[in-house]
Design an enzyme around this catalytic site. Structure first.
Site, PDB file in Angstrom:
ATOM      1  N   ARG A  56     -13.987  30.207 -82.499  1.00 35.31           N
ATOM      2  CA  ARG A  56     -13.671  31.608 -81.749  1.00 35.31           C
ATOM      3  C   ARG A  56     -12.393  31.942 -82.394  1.00 35.31           C
ATOM      4  NH1 ARG A  56     -12.665  28.948 -75.994  1.00 35.31           N
ATOM      5  NH2 ARG A  56     -11.343  27.022 -76.573  1.00 35.31           N
ATOM      6  N   GLU A 107      -8.513  34.745 -77.145  1.00 31.79           N
ATOM      7  CA  GLU A 107      -9.615  34.577 -77.930  1.00 31.79           C
ATOM      8  C   GLU A 107     -10.934  35.297 -77.621  1.00 31.79           C
ATOM      9  OE1 GLU A 107      -8.702  29.563 -77.754  1.00 31.79           O
ATOM     10  OE2 GLU A 107      -9.720  30.762 -76.069  1.00 31.79           O
ATOM     11  N   THR A 112      -3.751  31.520 -65.326  1.00 31.12           N
ATOM     12  CA  THR A 112      -3.922  30.948 -66.834  1.00 31.12           C
ATOM     13  C   THR A 112      -4.926  31.677 -67.499  1.00 31.12           C
ATOM     14  OG1 THR A 112      -2.832  28.885 -65.804  1.00 31.12           O
ATOM     15  CG2 THR A 112      -4.025  28.840 -67.867  1.00 31.12           C
ATOM     16  N   GLN A 157      -9.599  25.935 -61.824  1.00 32.38           N
ATOM     17  CA  GLN A 157     -11.005  25.368 -62.392  1.00 32.38           C
ATOM     18  C   GLN A 157     -11.511  24.375 -61.229  1.00 32.38           C
ATOM     19  OE1 GLN A 157     -12.409  26.971 -64.851  1.00 32.38           O
ATOM     20  NE2 GLN A 157     -10.461  28.097 -65.062  1.00 32.38           N
ATOM     21  N   ASP A 193      -2.250  16.154 -59.065  1.00 33.22           N
ATOM     22  CA  ASP A 193      -1.696  17.395 -59.543  1.00 33.22           C
ATOM     23  C   ASP A 193      -0.235  17.055 -59.571  1.00 33.22           C
ATOM     24  OD1 ASP A 193      -2.637  20.596 -60.588  1.00 33.22           O
ATOM     25  OD2 ASP A 193      -0.581  20.083 -60.133  1.00 33.22           O
ATOM     26  N   GLY A 240      -7.405  20.290 -72.773  1.00 40.12           N
ATOM     27  CA  GLY A 240      -7.177  20.241 -74.009  1.00 40.12           C
ATOM     28  C   GLY A 240      -7.861  21.216 -74.968  1.00 40.12           C
ATOM     29  N   ASP A 241      -7.623  22.558 -75.146  1.00 43.21           N
ATOM     30  CA  ASP A 241      -8.436  23.413 -75.591  1.00 43.21           C
ATOM     31  C   ASP A 241      -7.746  24.368 -76.890  1.00 43.21           C
ATOM     32  OD1 ASP A 241      -7.132  24.826 -73.870  1.00 43.21           O
ATOM     33  OD2 ASP A 241      -8.671  25.613 -72.686  1.00 43.21           O
ATOM     34  N   LYS A 246      -2.410  21.477 -78.061  1.00 42.81           N
ATOM     35  CA  LYS A 246      -2.472  21.693 -76.695  1.00 42.81           C
ATOM     36  C   LYS A 246      -3.560  20.410 -76.298  1.00 42.81           C
ATOM     37  CE  LYS A 246      -3.692  24.405 -72.706  1.00 42.81           C
ATOM     38  NZ  LYS A 246      -4.989  24.712 -72.457  1.00 42.81           N
TER      39      LYS A 246
HETATM   40  P1  NAD Z   1      -4.355  26.550 -63.630  1.00 44.39           P
HETATM   41  O1  NAD Z   1      -3.137  26.747 -64.238  1.00 44.39           O
HETATM   42  O2  NAD Z   1      -4.807  27.345 -62.596  1.00 44.39           O
HETATM   43  O3  NAD Z   1      -4.332  24.773 -63.046  1.00 44.39           O
HETATM   44  C1  NAD Z   1      -3.630  23.772 -64.068  1.00 44.39           C
HETATM   45  C2  NAD Z   1      -3.096  22.693 -63.009  1.00 44.39           C
HETATM   46  O4  NAD Z   1      -2.481  21.570 -63.996  1.00 44.39           O
HETATM   47  C3  NAD Z   1      -1.616  23.193 -62.214  1.00 44.39           C
HETATM   48  O5  NAD Z   1      -2.255  23.077 -60.897  1.00 44.39           O
HETATM   49  C4  NAD Z   1      -0.753  22.304 -62.783  1.00 44.39           C
HETATM   50  O6  NAD Z   1       0.180  21.939 -61.891  1.00 44.39           O
HETATM   51  C5  NAD Z   1      -1.405  20.922 -63.263  1.00 44.39           C
HETATM   52  N1  NAD Z   1      -0.715  20.383 -64.140  1.00 44.39           N
HETATM   53  C6  NAD Z   1      -0.139  20.555 -65.240  1.00 44.39           C
HETATM   54  N2  NAD Z   1       0.474  19.610 -65.994  1.00 44.39           N
HETATM   55  C7  NAD Z   1      -0.044  18.598 -65.317  1.00 44.39           C
HETATM   56  C8  NAD Z   1       0.107  17.134 -65.529  1.00 44.39           C
HETATM   57  N3  NAD Z   1       0.785  16.694 -66.587  1.00 44.39           N
HETATM   58  N4  NAD Z   1      -0.416  16.296 -64.428  1.00 44.39           N
HETATM   59  C9  NAD Z   1      -1.349  16.773 -63.558  1.00 44.39           C
HETATM   60  N5  NAD Z   1      -1.391  18.264 -63.433  1.00 44.39           N
HETATM   61  C10 NAD Z   1      -0.700  18.991 -64.162  1.00 44.39           C
HETATM   62  O7  NAD Z   1      -5.455  26.325 -64.743  1.00 44.39           O
HETATM   63  P2  NAD Z   1      -7.101  26.286 -64.980  1.00 44.39           P
HETATM   64  O8  NAD Z   1      -7.600  27.695 -64.799  1.00 44.39           O
HETATM   65  O9  NAD Z   1      -7.495  25.574 -63.635  1.00 44.39           O
HETATM   66  O10 NAD Z   1      -7.504  25.749 -66.253  1.00 44.39           O
HETATM   67  C11 NAD Z   1      -7.046  24.414 -66.350  1.00 44.39           C
HETATM   68  C12 NAD Z   1      -7.048  24.034 -67.871  1.00 44.39           C
HETATM   69  O11 NAD Z   1      -8.268  23.948 -68.560  1.00 44.39           O
HETATM   70  C13 NAD Z   1      -6.438  25.004 -68.751  1.00 44.39           C
HETATM   71  O12 NAD Z   1      -5.724  24.182 -69.714  1.00 44.39           O
HETATM   72  C14 NAD Z   1      -7.345  25.759 -69.135  1.00 44.39           C
HETATM   73  O13 NAD Z   1      -7.072  26.478 -70.668  1.00 44.39           O
HETATM   74  C15 NAD Z   1      -8.512  24.941 -69.589  1.00 44.39           C
HETATM   75  N6  NAD Z   1      -9.889  25.628 -69.649  1.00 44.39           N
HETATM   76  C16 NAD Z   1     -10.635  24.880 -70.414  1.00 44.39           C
HETATM   77  C17 NAD Z   1     -12.271  25.424 -70.261  1.00 44.39           C
HETATM   78  C18 NAD Z   1     -13.028  24.945 -71.073  1.00 44.39           C
HETATM   79  O14 NAD Z   1     -14.257  25.229 -71.393  1.00 44.39           O
HETATM   80  N7  NAD Z   1     -12.866  23.666 -71.865  1.00 44.39           N
HETATM   81  C19 NAD Z   1     -12.407  26.493 -69.566  1.00 44.39           C
HETATM   82  C20 NAD Z   1     -11.426  26.994 -68.592  1.00 44.39           C
HETATM   83  C21 NAD Z   1     -10.062  26.694 -68.522  1.00 44.39           C
END
Ligand code: NAD
Length: 347
Positions: A52, A63, A91, A147, A168, A233-234, A238
């Site tokens: 991407r 992205e 996010t 998520q 969390d 981790g994406d 990160k």
């Molecule tokens: P979000 O911000 O709604 O939730 C993330 C949560 O992680 C928060 O509640 C936060 O308090 C918690 N957190 C942060 N650091 C932490 C730690 N050290 N230990 C425990 N908890 C911790 O985000 P989201 O929309 O749920 O997305 C979560 C992650 O998934 C993001 O990094 C996002 O970029 C990624 N994501 C990946 C894909 C994929 O296809 N791989 C798709 C969507 C989102």
């Protein structure tokens, strides 16, 4: 002159998407997307693929995720801004489009914030279905944000998950997730540390958001036989896992040229062996080798998953009629008289 039907693009709004999900059922919709992903992964070679295109800033990333086969073209616009929640913003937000390859005309424009959560959950469950140890019933879910519920429900629907153990750093996120999952037939255990969450879990899902090389799982937390879905981790810089875990794991990725840039494996040498998950699904590569192996799905999210999700939504939008016709494409009566159409509008 009103635009003709062929120039009106069906638009699936957030409200439409919510109505579609409720008509189909959340678990059923995730399952349908999972089936579409598996179908598309089995015909992997028929897709145009590219990592991407990312625009980075100190606080996040925007992205563009395109792919196409001989019938359809799709793209998604998506952002990732971990600090957004402090300002009441999400996010991750997204929208995207499915188009007809023969005419180049869009078939569907859709919200994709909800759809990304559905497809990411579907993808995680597909990975676990193919890689997790037989009979896995318990998942630790670290990161209980937007998520999280979708990840849990997908695992329940597709992999027969019975218990989810939540952690969390923000206890309010865990409380929200636990409350949302109540009454769905899953045993939900709120934990006060990541170590407590992984007790008895065969599947570990990390779904945190933090723009740094984080260590959500350290090496000593991961025992033999576990399956890890590393979702958060994406992006370059990160990640969620200690590097030592990667050296002990059989690593599965979506599209390796993209994951080498964005995934956990950015921590490894560029020739470290990985298997693309489509090969396991298509039966051309082995998944889990034995009960002691640690399997890792290094998820970053790939365009074909969005393509699969969009074609499911396209079918459902036609079935339900839950779309708004958008006047998106200029439609002169004489296709070569765009200028005339503009000038006639003056009157
Ligand atoms: P979000 O911000 O709604 O939730 C993330 C949560 O992680 C928060 O509640 C936060 O308090 C918690 N957190 C942060 N650091 C932490 C730690 N050290 N230990 C425990 N908890 C911790 O985000 P989201 O929309 O749920 O997305 C979560 C992650 O998934 C993001 O990094 C996002 O970029 C990624 N994501 C990946 C894909 C994929 O296809 N791989 C798709 C969507 C989102």
């Amino acid at each position: 002159m009103p635009p003709s039907d062929k120039a009106l693009v069906p638009f699936v709004s957030v409200d439409h998407m919510m109505q579609i999900v409720h008509r189909v059922g959340l678990a059923q919709m995730i399952t349908r997307i999972a089936e579409a992903i598996e179908e598309d992964f089995r015909r992997w070679d028929s897709f145009d693929k590219t990592p991407r295109v990312a625009a980075h800033s100190p606080l996040g990333v925007i992205e563009l995720m395109p792919t196409a086969n001989d019938r359809h073209y799709a793209f998604k616009y998506v952002n990732g801004h971990p600090k957004n929640t402090v300002d009441g913003l999400q996010t991750v937000t997204a929208f995207g489009l499915l188009a007809d390859m023969d005419s180049g005309y869009p078939l569907l424009l859709s919200e994709m914030t909800l759809l990304t959560a559905l497809r990411t959950a579907a993808m995680s469950a597909v990975a676990a279905k193919h890689l997790a140890p037989t009979g896995a019933k318990t998942m630790a879910l670290i990161g209980n944000g937007a998520q999280a519920e979708f990840q849990s429900i997908a695992m329940q629907a597709i992999c027969g998950l019975e218990t989810v153990r939540l952690y969390d750093t923000d206890p309010q996120a865990t409380a929200k997730c636990a409350a949302n999952l109540a009454g769905r037939g899953l045993a939900v255990v709120a934990c006060d540390s990541a170590e407590a969450a992984i007790e008895g879990a065969e599947i570990l899902t990390t779904c945190t958001a933090d723009k740094q090389y984080a260590t959500i799982l350290s090496d000593n937390m991961v025992g033999g036989g576990m399956h890890i879905n590393a979702i958060g981790g994406d992006c370059p810089g990160k990640t969620e896992l200690a590097r030592a875990i990667l050296h002990r794991s059989a690593i599965f990725v979506e599209y390796s040229p993209q994951t080498r840039i964005e995934g956990e494996i950015q921590q490894l040498d560029s020739d470290h062996p990985v298997t693309e998950l489509w090969q396991v699904i298509a039966g051309t590569a082995r998944g889990r080798r034995d009960a002691r192996e640690i399997t890792l799905f290094d998820s970053v999210g790939f365009a074909i998953e969005d393509f699969s999700a969009l074609r499911v939504v396209h079918d459902l939008a036609r079935e339900t009629g839950l779309t708004l016709p958008l006047d998106l494409l200029a439609d002169p009566d004489d296709p070569r008289d765009l200028y005339g159409m503009l000038m006639r509008a003056a009157g």
